[in-house]
Design a protein around this motif. Structure first.
Motif, short mmCIF file in Angstrom:
data_model
loop_
_atom_site.label_atom_id
_atom_site.label_comp_id
_atom_site.label_asym_id
_atom_site.label_seq_id
_atom_site.Cartn_x
_atom_site.Cartn_y
_atom_site.Cartn_z
N PRO A 166 0.86 -1.27 0.17
CA PRO A 166 0.11 0.00 -0.05
C PRO A 166 0.81 1.28 0.05
CG PRO A 166 0.04 -1.06 2.11
CD PRO A 166 0.79 -2.04 1.20
N LYS A 167 0.15 2.42 -0.39
CA LYS A 167 0.98 3.68 -0.44
C LYS A 167 1.46 4.26 0.81
CE LYS A 167 -0.73 4.97 -5.18
NZ LYS A 167 -1.32 6.25 -6.01
N TRP A 168 0.53 4.04 1.65
CA TRP A 168 0.51 4.54 2.92
C TRP A 168 -0.20 3.96 4.21
CZ3 TRP A 168 -1.61 8.93 6.19
CH2 TRP A 168 -2.68 9.17 5.52
N TRP B 30 6.08 15.39 2.69
CA TRP B 30 6.67 14.23 2.85
C TRP B 30 6.51 13.27 1.93
CZ3 TRP B 30 4.93 10.09 6.42
CH2 TRP B 30 5.90 9.23 6.68
N GLY B 31 7.11 12.85 0.89
CA GLY B 31 6.68 11.89 -0.28
C GLY B 31 5.56 12.02 -1.00
N GLU B 32 4.56 11.42 -0.90
CA GLU B 32 3.17 11.53 -1.17
C GLU B 32 2.23 12.38 -0.39
OE1 GLU B 32 2.57 10.93 -4.62
OE2 GLU B 32 4.44 10.37 -4.86
N LEU B 33 2.70 12.52 0.96
CA LEU B 33 1.88 13.10 1.69
C LEU B 33 2.09 14.52 2.06
CD1 LEU B 33 1.86 10.00 4.23
CD2 LEU B 33 0.18 10.63 2.35
N HIS C 103 -2.04 17.30 11.16
CA HIS C 103 -3.01 16.73 10.04
C HIS C 103 -2.19 15.84 8.82
CE1 HIS C 103 -5.82 16.67 6.64
NE2 HIS C 103 -6.91 16.41 7.55
N ILE C 104 -2.46 14.91 8.57
CA ILE C 104 -1.59 14.19 7.26
C ILE C 104 -2.55 13.67 6.41
CG2 ILE C 104 -0.21 12.16 6.84
CD1 ILE C 104 0.91 12.27 9.87
N THR C 105 -2.33 14.06 4.97
CA THR C 105 -3.14 13.61 4.13
C THR C 105 -2.64 13.41 2.66
OG1 THR C 105 -5.41 14.26 2.72
CG2 THR C 105 -3.70 15.97 3.25
N ASP C 106 -3.08 12.35 1.93
CA ASP C 106 -2.58 12.34 0.43
C ASP C 106 -3.85 12.82 -0.50
OD1 ASP C 106 -4.93 10.86 0.52
OD2 ASP C 106 -4.01 8.83 -0.17
N GLY C 107 -4.32 13.82 0.10
CA GLY C 107 -5.39 14.47 -0.93
C GLY C 107 -6.73 14.05 -1.04
N ARG C 108 -6.78 12.70 -0.65
CA ARG C 108 -7.97 11.94 -0.56
C ARG C 108 -8.37 11.34 0.84
NH1 ARG C 108 -7.37 7.25 -5.17
NH2 ARG C 108 -5.35 7.26 -4.00
N ILE C 109 -7.52 10.92 1.48
CA ILE C 109 -7.89 10.53 2.73
C ILE C 109 -6.80 10.91 3.94
CG2 ILE C 109 -6.33 8.41 2.53
CD1 ILE C 109 -8.41 6.74 3.91
N SER C 110 -7.16 11.19 5.08
CA SER C 110 -6.43 11.75 6.07
C SER C 110 -6.45 11.19 7.31
CB SER C 110 -6.83 13.41 5.97
OG SER C 110 -8.08 13.32 6.42
N VAL D 210 -7.72 -4.26 21.69
CA VAL D 210 -7.52 -4.79 20.43
C VAL D 210 -6.13 -5.17 20.01
CG1 VAL D 210 -9.71 -4.14 19.61
CG2 VAL D 210 -7.88 -2.81 18.97
N GLY D 211 -5.19 -4.57 20.87
CA GLY D 211 -3.79 -4.40 20.38
C GLY D 211 -3.55 -3.27 19.48
N MET D 212 -2.40 -3.25 18.62
CA MET D 212 -2.02 -2.32 17.90
C MET D 212 -2.96 -2.18 16.55
SD MET D 212 1.14 -2.25 15.23
CE MET D 212 0.25 -3.15 13.90
N VAL D 213 -3.60 -0.96 16.35
CA VAL D 213 -4.65 -0.68 15.30
C VAL D 213 -3.79 -0.44 13.97
CG1 VAL D 213 -6.70 0.65 14.61
CG2 VAL D 213 -6.24 -0.09 16.81
N HIS D 214 -4.20 -1.36 13.03
CA HIS D 214 -3.35 -1.06 11.65
C HIS D 214 -4.22 -0.90 10.55
CE1 HIS D 214 -0.46 -3.15 8.23
NE2 HIS D 214 -0.64 -1.73 7.96
N LEU D 215 -4.29 0.62 10.04
CA LEU D 215 -5.13 0.76 8.87
C LEU D 215 -4.35 1.17 7.85
CD1 LEU D 215 -6.36 2.46 11.77
CD2 LEU D 215 -8.32 2.35 10.02
N VAL D 216 -4.53 0.79 6.54
CA VAL D 216 -4.21 0.92 5.26
C VAL D 216 -4.81 1.70 4.47
CG1 VAL D 216 -3.37 -0.32 3.23
CG2 VAL D 216 -2.97 -1.26 5.56
N ALA D 217 -4.42 2.65 3.86
CA ALA D 217 -5.16 3.57 2.79
C ALA D 217 -5.42 2.95 1.78
CB ALA D 217 -4.16 4.80 2.58
N ASP D 218 -6.86 2.94 1.26
CA ASP D 218 -7.25 2.30 0.22
C ASP D 218 -8.37 3.09 -0.56
OD1 ASP D 218 -8.34 0.35 -1.51
OD2 ASP D 218 -9.55 -0.85 0.11
#
Length: 737
Positions: free
Chosen positions: A481-483, A582-585, A607-614, A699-707
């Motif tokens: 994934p991209k980020w 920062w890169g694509e973000l 605030h961190i975003t790629d232009g579509r999701i943040s 739940v432990g570490m929460v891992h989310l992927v930009a989709d």
């Protein structure tokens, strides 16, 4: 017989991967099925028998956890100290056997791990104590590539934890302080070696007390691959038994009587195992030795494989939770590898055995420890003979002379002090100079396993095995994934890792405690190694609270860091309007506008975003800062929100929540924390918006992927086996009346 023993061990060991703990009454149909299939399918019967025994044992050991209000209020406990893991007074860890709870006797007597939090010296092994404390479930942090503490605790038989700051006054007078013979022997040994620099090494090798070893010592042992030399096991027990056999043969020739050798071998091995506290490795080695000597004296022949299987079966029958102990399997597989090598090699030699053992155990070492030592083989070739022929015999001689000739024992201890000081100084220097330990990331581990599996394809009828390395390679080549955003499980604190491939930004660093335990070594650095990340492009410290900035300076000394934002002694302070690419973000600081002097409300909001999701990272801002943020920023919308101040009711106002309008909310709150975070009011506000909520402590570490325009959650529930979710098990059981 071998197949039946193997399947019984397999049935017990399945406890490692059970996704949940089946209810108590499941044992009845399974036991009946085992009896029915005993004649026609004995292997299936033994498998089911092992499963049933592990199930019954687990419920038996955990039954006391259903005591009414056990974790809701303080309890009066009476226990006896079985082990002290550290002697640094306030940082001591005590393993105790709980005999009474609120005056009621318990059966079986559970084991507890007590954290001693007093300036007074902690109780010693063999002493009884009585205190009032709040009990906690054996719970551990859950992050990929990190130590599984929940499994380790149950593998030690520990079913609850507590903090102790003082003892009841009545315990000193009404509860007798009883010291067994081993405890007195250990105390005498400590007194005779208290002025020696090598005391920690002497205690580790003689009585298995490794609490005096420092972090640098453990790093050296791991780096050189020689930790097993200080885990009293087969090498040490075998040497003692060999000395007993040798002395016995001499007595047999003098007296003309048989069996002196066997009796002396077993007697000395028992004495050494007793002195070492009958640890798991000593139990395994001692049992194998007794089986082997008994069968040899009986005039029968059993293969080493059968003796090993019988030993493992007996140990697992006595304590099925040994299957959860990594050290148990490491020692068992080491013996199995030695037996395999002995069968392969017509001529045995130390270097051939050590080379074969290193190669055969390499996959297990890589899996358990996340790396390997390229100096392990030569270090062991030199040190094993040295320990076998010199250090261990001298140490045993000194221990035997401790009571009849203490002055002579003192001279031997002084000689050992000289030898150990010189040896350990050299080993520390070698470890620092060569840096032999190599950490491996998850992709590197996968590739390493593929390379180790390739020689198996040369075996006859092994073509189907190509599917395993092929599948591992396919997973490795999948597009990334991209980020991604990983909200780490750091207990009551905050640390968030944002990654673009191998590039990383870290927001806050979790806590660091006076005992030396810290979230950098426990969580952040292992995770970075697991991901193959060797440097950080950005480290943002929201504010100076210890649970957010505790590891700031340590990480700066450990890793290369590009940009330092926030409350760094020398870095770029956060101010609203600050931006960076920062890169694509895109990185954008939304708060603070001006410092108010209030630590929480001066938190750096990023605030961190790629232009579509943040994602919106909020630190510990409270209602006043949220109001100021809404007044100064036109757009604070983010699909992923970290609830301010760990979900405290002082934050997450309705207006702020509606302005952010998140699709996901993550509360960074520790399991069972004393503040009750996240608060019920905050949970209700987000529920009214129909926003899914996750808490890291649950739940432990929460891992989310930009989709695309959405966040994809990698894991909806706390991953792992049943022992990682004991709180869920308790919620579905009926408390004892």
């Amino acid at each position: 017989m071998d197949k039946r023993l193997f399947t019984f061990c397999l049935g017990v060991s399945s406890i490692i991967i059970w996704p949940w703990l089946p209810s108590w009454d499941h044992w009845i149909p399974l036991a009946c099925l085992s009896l029915i299939s005993w004649r026609r399918r004995p292997m299936l019967a033994c498998l089911l028998l092992g499963f049933v025994w592990a199930l019954c044992y687990s419920h038996w050991q955990l039954s006391w956890l259903q005591y009414p209000t056990l974790f809701e209020r303080t309890q009066i406990i009476a226990a006896q100290v079985e082990a002290v893991q550290s002697h640094a007074h306030k940082n001591s860890k005590l393993i105790v056997r709980l005999s009474h709870l609120n005056g009621q006797a318990l059966s079986p007597e559970p084991r507890l791990l007590l954290s001693w939090q007093s300036e007074q010296p902690p109780p010693q092994v063999g002493q009884s104590l009585q205190t009032i404390t709040q009990l906690r479930l054996p719970h551990g942090l859950h992050n990929p590539g990190t130590f599984n503490r929940s499994r380790w605790l149950l593998g030690q038989g520990i079913t609850a934890q507590a903090n102790v700051s003082s003892l009841l006054e009545t315990s000193v007078t009404t509860i007798p302080i009883t010291l067994d013979r081993r405890a007195r022997w250990v105390m005498a040994l400590q007194q005779h070696t208290q002025d020696l620099k090598a005391q920690a090494w002497i205690l580790a090798l003689s009585v298995g007390d490794k609490s005096g070893l420092e972090m640098d010592d453990w790093a050296m042992l791991r780096g050189l691959g020689i930790s097993h030399l200080f885990a009293i096991s087969g090498l040490h027990i075998g040497l003692v038994a060999g000395l007993g056999l040798l002395l016995g043969r001499v007595l047999e020739r003098v007296t003309g009587q048989r069996r002196y050798g066997v009796l002396l071998a077993v007697g000395l091995a028992l004495a050494y195992a007793w002195l070492a506290g009958f640890s798991v490795p000593t139990q395994r080695a001692l049992m194998m030795l007794i089986f082997w000597l008994s069968i040899m004296d009986w005039g029968r022949f059993w293969s080493g494989r059968r003796i090993l299987l019988l030993t493992v079966s007996v140990l697992l029958a006595v304590n099925p939770w040994l299957a959860l102990n990594h050290g148990f399997w490491l020692s068992v597989l080491a013996v199995a590898a030695l037996l395999l090598l002995a069968g392969w090699q017509k001529r045995t030699s130390l270097w051939r055995l050590q080379l074969g053992l290193t190669v055969l155990l390499l996959p297990l070492v890589m899996l358990l420890f996340g790396g390997l030592s390229w100096l392990s083989l030569p270090a062991n070739l030199v040190l094993i003979p040295l320990f076998t022929l010199a250090l261990i015999p001298l140490l045993l001689l000194a221990c035997l002379l401790l009571w009849p000739a203490p002055s002579l024992a003192g001279e031997v201890f002084k000689l050992l002090d000289v030898l150990f000081n010189g040896l350990m100084a050299g080993l520390h220097g070698l470890n620092e100079l060569a840096s032999p330990w190599v950490w491996l990331s998850a992709p590197q581990l996968g590739l390493g396993f593929v390379l180790l599996l390739l020689p198996l394809l040369l075996l006859p009828k092994a073509r189907s095995l190509i599917l395993l390395p092929a599948s591992l390679l396919a997973l490795w080549l999948l597009p990334q994934p991209k980020w991604e955003v990983r909200v780490l499980d750091v207990g009551q604190g905050l640390s968030v890792l944002v990654t673009q491939g191998q590039r990383a930004l870290l927001y806050d660093t979790g806590n660091r405690f006076p005992s030396g335990f810290n979230m950098a070594d426990a969580v952040i650095l292992p995770l970075l190694r697991h991901l193959g990340i060797s440097q950080l492009d950005y480290v943002v410290i929201s504010h100076n609270d210890q649970d957010h900035s505790g590891n700031r300076d340590y990480l700066a000394r450990t890793l290369p860091i590009g940009q330092r934002w926030g409350t760094w002694p020398a870095g770029q302070q956060c101010r609203a309007g600050q931006k960076a690419r920062w890169g694509e973000l895109k990185l954008r600081v939304l708060w603070p506008v001006n410092l108010s002097g209030h630590s929480n409300n001066d938190s750096c909001v990023l605030h961190i975003t790629d232009g579509r999701i943040s994602v919106l990272l909020t630190g510990d801002i409270e209602a006043k800062a949220e109001q100021g943020l809404l007044a100064t920023q036109q757009n604070v919308q983010a699909a992923l929100l970290l609830s301010p101040h760990h979900g405290s009711n002082s934050s997450s106002t309705l207006a702020f929540n509606q302005a952010v309008n998140p699709n996901w909310v993550v509360h960074t709150a520790g399991f069972g924390n004393r503040w009750g975070f996240p608060s019920s009011e905050v949970l209700a506000r987000f529920e009214s918006q129909n926003v899914p909520q996750l808490t890291t402590g649950e739940v432990g570490m929460v891992h989310l992927v930009a989709d695309g325009e959405h966040w994809r959650l990698v894991q909806h529930q706390r991953p792992g086996a049943w022992y990682d979710r004991l709180n869920t098990w308790l919620q579905h059981t009926k408390p004892l009346e």
